[in-house]
Scaffold this motif. Structure first.
Motif, short mmCIF file in Angstrom:
data_model
loop_
_atom_site.label_atom_id
_atom_site.label_comp_id
_atom_site.label_asym_id
_atom_site.label_seq_id
_atom_site.Cartn_x
_atom_site.Cartn_y
_atom_site.Cartn_z
N ALA A 1 2.51 3.66 3.75
CA ALA A 1 1.48 2.77 4.27
C ALA A 1 1.41 2.91 5.78
N THR B 1 0.81 -1.23 0.00
CA THR B 1 0.00 0.00 0.00
C THR B 1 0.84 1.28 0.00
N ARG C 1 0.93 2.02 -6.66
CA ARG C 1 0.83 1.59 -5.26
C ARG C 1 1.23 0.12 -5.18
#
Length: 212
Positions: free
Chosen positions: A117, A47, A65
């Protein structure tokens, strides 16, 4: 006067030859900016949102991503696994992908982390303040650092058998046992690897109770 002009002409001829030689040389290629990300020691994880640029190949630059499997999907080369790597290591892996696929002869990749993330670890068991704690972005955290943040070990903690459970991107659990007592007290039996072991996002630390 004629002698003077002949002398000046003899001085100018070598200079003119040098200028002509330089003009005949191909232009030097500009060096790319530093290929090191903002935080080269940071370990990339699922992420993370990245800007990936290929020097002098604007069409290949993209914002991507890292998916749940630890991959990024890039133009030409497709999926490349970079989770678990530092920024510098990921740059090299992507460069190799473009080179090995014969898309580019000398690719130079620059990665910038646009959005990090969520990075947390948890600690439970015999510490004074169990719970979830954020991992620092610009530095690392060891199990001793986390135990300290959690208020330290309780009086009945078995600090010689603290476990760290790491779940990989493919769902596998890897458990490591660390002798935190020996590290804190500086005992000779403390393993060097345990002292420098860095916690990763999602790691679960458990401090068992000492059997009295």
């Amino acid at each position: 006067m004629t002698t003077f002009f002949h002398s000046v002409r003899r001085l100018l001829l070598p200079f003119a030859a040098i200028v002509a030689l330089l003009a005949s040389q191909p232009a030097l290629r500009a060096e790319p900016p530093a290929t090191e990300g903002k935080i080269p020691s940071y370990t990339l994880t699922a992420t993370d949102r990245l800007h990936i640029a290929v020097y002098q190949e604007d069409d290949l630059s993209s914002i991507v991503r890292i998916d749940a499997k630890g991959n990024v999907n890039l133009l030409l080369v497709g999926e490349v696994r970079i989770a678990g790597l530092t920024v510098r290591e990921a740059q090299k892996v992507i460069e190799d992908a473009y080179r090995d696929g014969r898309f580019l002869r000398n690719p130079q990749v620059i990665i910038t982390v646009e959005e990090y993330a969520p990075r947390e670890v948890s600690i439970d068991g015999q510490v004074r303040n169990p719970g979830r704690y954020p991992l620092p972005i610009e530095s690392t955290m060891t199990v001793v650092d986390l135990v300290t943040k959690a208020g330290g070990l309780t009086d009945i903690a078995k600090g010689s058998a603290v476990t760290i459970t790491h779940i990989t991107s493919d769902g596998k659990k890897i458990t490591t046992t660390v002798d935190v007592d020996s590290i804190i007290k500086g005992k000779a039996q403390a393993k060097a690897d345990d002292t420098t072991l860095q916690l990763q996002p999602g790691d679960i630390v458990y401090v068992p109770e000492r059997i009295i």
